[in-house]
Design a protein around this motif. Sequence first.
Motif, PDB file in Angstrom:
ATOM      1  N   VAL A  99       0.830  -1.205   0.000  1.00 20.52           N
ATOM      2  CA  VAL A  99       0.000   0.000   0.000  1.00 20.52           C
ATOM      3  C   VAL A  99       0.868   1.261   0.000  1.00 20.52           C
ATOM      4  O   VAL A  99       0.585   2.220  -0.733  1.00 20.52           O
ATOM      5  CB  VAL A  99      -0.954  -0.003   1.209  1.00 20.52           C
ATOM      6  N   ALA A 100       1.931   1.267   0.801  1.00 20.63           N
ATOM      7  CA  ALA A 100       2.817   2.434   0.863  1.00 20.63           C
ATOM      8  C   ALA A 100       3.474   2.693  -0.495  1.00 20.63           C
ATOM      9  O   ALA A 100       3.556   3.841  -0.949  1.00 20.63           O
ATOM     10  CB  ALA A 100       3.882   2.222   1.933  1.00 20.63           C
ATOM     11  N   ALA A 101       3.926   1.629  -1.147  1.00 23.73           N
ATOM     12  CA  ALA A 101       4.566   1.785  -2.450  1.00 23.73           C
ATOM     13  C   ALA A 101       3.570   2.269  -3.497  1.00 23.73           C
ATOM     14  O   ALA A 101       3.888   3.117  -4.341  1.00 23.73           O
ATOM     15  CB  ALA A 101       5.193   0.461  -2.886  1.00 23.73           C
ATOM     16  N   LEU A 102       2.343   1.737  -3.450  1.00 24.97           N
ATOM     17  CA  LEU A 102       1.313   2.150  -4.402  1.00 24.97           C
ATOM     18  C   LEU A 102       0.965   3.628  -4.221  1.00 24.97           C
ATOM     19  O   LEU A 102       0.840   4.378  -5.197  1.00 24.97           O
ATOM     20  CB  LEU A 102       0.064   1.284  -4.236  1.00 24.97           C
ATOM     21  N   LEU A 103       0.804   4.060  -2.976  1.00 25.10           N
ATOM     22  CA  LEU A 103       0.491   5.465  -2.711  1.00 25.10           C
ATOM     23  C   LEU A 103       1.629   6.383  -3.163  1.00 25.10           C
ATOM     24  O   LEU A 103       1.390   7.485  -3.671  1.00 25.10           O
ATOM     25  CB  LEU A 103       0.210   5.667  -1.215  1.00 25.10           C
ATOM     26  N   THR A 104       2.859   5.926  -2.981  1.00 25.78           N
ATOM     27  CA  THR A 104       4.017   6.695  -3.440  1.00 25.78           C
ATOM     28  C   THR A 104       3.975   6.874  -4.952  1.00 25.78           C
ATOM     29  O   THR A 104       4.216   7.964  -5.489  1.00 25.78           O
ATOM     30  CB  THR A 104       5.327   5.992  -3.035  1.00 25.78           C
ATOM     31  N   ASP A 105       3.643   5.794  -5.657  1.00 24.34           N
ATOM     32  CA  ASP A 105       3.568   5.850  -7.115  1.00 24.34           C
ATOM     33  C   ASP A 105       2.449   6.778  -7.570  1.00 24.34           C
ATOM     34  O   ASP A 105       2.618   7.564  -8.508  1.00 24.34           O
ATOM     35  CB  ASP A 105       3.349   4.437  -7.660  1.00 24.34           C
ATOM     36  N   ILE A 106       1.293   6.694  -6.914  1.00 25.07           N
ATOM     37  CA  ILE A 106       0.152   7.548  -7.276  1.00 25.07           C
ATOM     38  C   ILE A 106       0.504   9.026  -7.076  1.00 25.07           C
ATOM     39  O   ILE A 106       0.225   9.877  -7.925  1.00 25.07           O
ATOM     40  CB  ILE A 106      -1.088   7.179  -6.439  1.00 25.07           C
ATOM     41  N   PHE A 107       1.139   9.337  -5.963  1.00 29.34           N
ATOM     42  CA  PHE A 107       1.508  10.722  -5.661  1.00 29.34           C
ATOM     43  C   PHE A 107       2.512  11.255  -6.681  1.00 29.34           C
ATOM     44  O   PHE A 107       2.432  12.399  -7.125  1.00 29.34           O
ATOM     45  CB  PHE A 107       2.096  10.809  -4.248  1.00 29.34           C
ATOM     46  N   ALA A 108       3.452  10.402  -7.086  1.00 26.22           N
ATOM     47  CA  ALA A 108       4.506  10.847  -8.002  1.00 26.22           C
ATOM     48  C   ALA A 108       3.999  11.020  -9.427  1.00 26.22           C
ATOM     49  O   ALA A 108       4.577  11.801 -10.193  1.00 26.22           O
ATOM     50  CB  ALA A 108       5.664   9.844  -7.985  1.00 26.22           C
ATOM     51  N   HIS A 109       2.924  10.304  -9.791  1.00 25.27           N
ATOM     52  CA  HIS A 109       2.439  10.361 -11.180  1.00 25.27           C
ATOM     53  C   HIS A 109       1.004  10.875 -11.253  1.00 25.27           C
ATOM     54  O   HIS A 109       0.195  10.379 -12.033  1.00 25.27           O
ATOM     55  CB  HIS A 109       2.518   8.965 -11.821  1.00 25.27           C
ATOM     56  N   ARG A 110       0.697  11.896 -10.455  1.00 28.41           N
ATOM     57  CA  ARG A 110      -0.667  12.419 -10.453  1.00 28.41           C
ATOM     58  C   ARG A 110      -0.914  13.406 -11.589  1.00 28.41           C
ATOM     59  O   ARG A 110      -2.054  13.771 -11.860  1.00 28.41           O
ATOM     60  CB  ARG A 110      -0.977  13.079  -9.111  1.00 28.41           C
ATOM     61  N   SER A 111       0.144  13.871 -12.271  1.00 23.72           N
ATOM     62  CA  SER A 111      -0.035  14.784 -13.404  1.00 23.72           C
ATOM     63  C   SER A 111      -0.276  13.974 -14.674  1.00 23.72           C
ATOM     64  O   SER A 111      -0.180  12.747 -14.681  1.00 23.72           O
ATOM     65  CB  SER A 111       1.204  15.658 -13.573  1.00 23.72           C
ATOM     66  N   HIS A 112      -0.592  14.686 -15.769  1.00 27.43           N
ATOM     67  CA  HIS A 112      -0.862  14.027 -17.045  1.00 27.43           C
ATOM     68  C   HIS A 112       0.283  14.227 -18.029  1.00 27.43           C
ATOM     69  O   HIS A 112       0.074  14.241 -19.239  1.00 27.43           O
ATOM     70  CB  HIS A 112      -2.169  14.556 -17.643  1.00 27.43           C
ATOM     71  N   LYS A 113       1.496  14.340 -17.498  1.00 23.26           N
ATOM     72  CA  LYS A 113       2.661  14.477 -18.360  1.00 23.26           C
ATOM     73  C   LYS A 113       3.144  13.091 -18.782  1.00 23.26           C
ATOM     74  O   LYS A 113       3.092  12.136 -17.996  1.00 23.26           O
ATOM     75  CB  LYS A 113       3.787  15.207 -17.615  1.00 23.26           C
ATOM     76  N   PRO A 114       3.613  12.965 -20.030  1.00 24.07           N
ATOM     77  CA  PRO A 114       4.156  11.672 -20.475  1.00 24.07           C
ATOM     78  C   PRO A 114       5.341  11.247 -19.610  1.00 24.07           C
ATOM     79  O   PRO A 114       6.116  12.083 -19.148  1.00 24.07           O
ATOM     80  CB  PRO A 114       4.597  11.950 -21.923  1.00 24.07           C
ATOM     81  N   ILE A 115       5.474   9.941 -19.389  1.00 21.59           N
ATOM     82  CA  ILE A 115       6.586   9.407 -18.607  1.00 21.59           C
ATOM     83  C   ILE A 115       7.702   8.999 -19.568  1.00 21.59           C
ATOM     84  O   ILE A 115       7.498   8.156 -20.447  1.00 21.59           O
ATOM     85  CB  ILE A 115       6.142   8.195 -17.764  1.00 21.59           C
TER      86      ILE A 115
END
Length: 341
Positions: A21-37
């Motif tokens: 859960v902690a890792a998933l939340l970290t990923d969500i927070f880091a990629h909350r924008s709509h910029k290409p990765i």
Amino acid sequence: MQSDSLGFPLETTIVFVVVAVAALLTDIFAHRSHKPIGLKSASLWTLFWVAVSLSFAGFLYVHHGKDVASLFLTGYALEQVLSIDNLFVIMAIFAWFKVPDGYRHRILYWGVIGAIVFRGIFVVIGTSLLALGPWVEMVFAVVILWTAILMMRAGNDDEENDDYSDHIANRMVRRFFPVFPKLVGPHFLVSSEQVEAELAKPENQGFSFTVKKGVRYATPLLLCIAVVEISDLMFAFDSVPAVIAVSREPLIVYSAMMFAVLGLRTMYFVLEALRKYLVHLEKSVIFLLFFVAAKLALNSSNHLWHHGIEISAMASLYVVLGVLALGIITSLLFPGKKEAA
């Protein structure tokens, strides 16, 4: 330590849930924008997910021994390798729906959530079915073998030529919502007012579309995510029995699959960038499906006829990693016609 119903101490289950859960939340927070990765960012995040998975494997090694850790790593590596073909299918889906790069990780996020839920259900069902007898493993072996044969027959068919307009997921969405055939930002559903505002834009002046008041419209993004979810659901029918071939413990199976699935969102962008170079990876996937089918068949027949032939967890891990490495090295040494194209 007192064991829970999954066959592991409660502390192990808690650690797994907290880390995931902690890792998933970290990923969500880091990629909350709509910029290409980009490739660099996706590669670093992929390494992050591998590090998280290896950390959990280290925890299992310290608290439950080498065998349990190797079972987890084998299941994790197997799910990662088998997911490659599924990610290639998702690339074809994105191409057909013309999804912009900036919105792809948003769809993949919901795809990951769906995969976590459906795999949890399938793991419970699959491990419960094994209690019915060793013949269930033989059934799983046949299912995986048939999948490998179908993939081998498909050969070099170009998935990007697939037509998803009549896909079952597409039809299901259209049954409940009328479809506005243009993207409206990152929205999956839009109101009639939003559609009217979109049609009023200068670039849409020549576009003809009748708007009904008080109606919510599905956008191509909702159609796309529905197709992705159904495609992943079908993929789970093969991958879950494959990982169950490694271990019957629900926690081992589910944790291995979940950590692999959590890393798929960033792994997608790595594969997308390197796809033209990794032309022989699908052959590795097919070989591993044959290997898993053989492992399940051996396990089943050993329970039935006691011939004593089994494939150990460490041997399975070496085969999975070896075949993956061979697929990558072969792709780099013999790029073939796809890269030239």
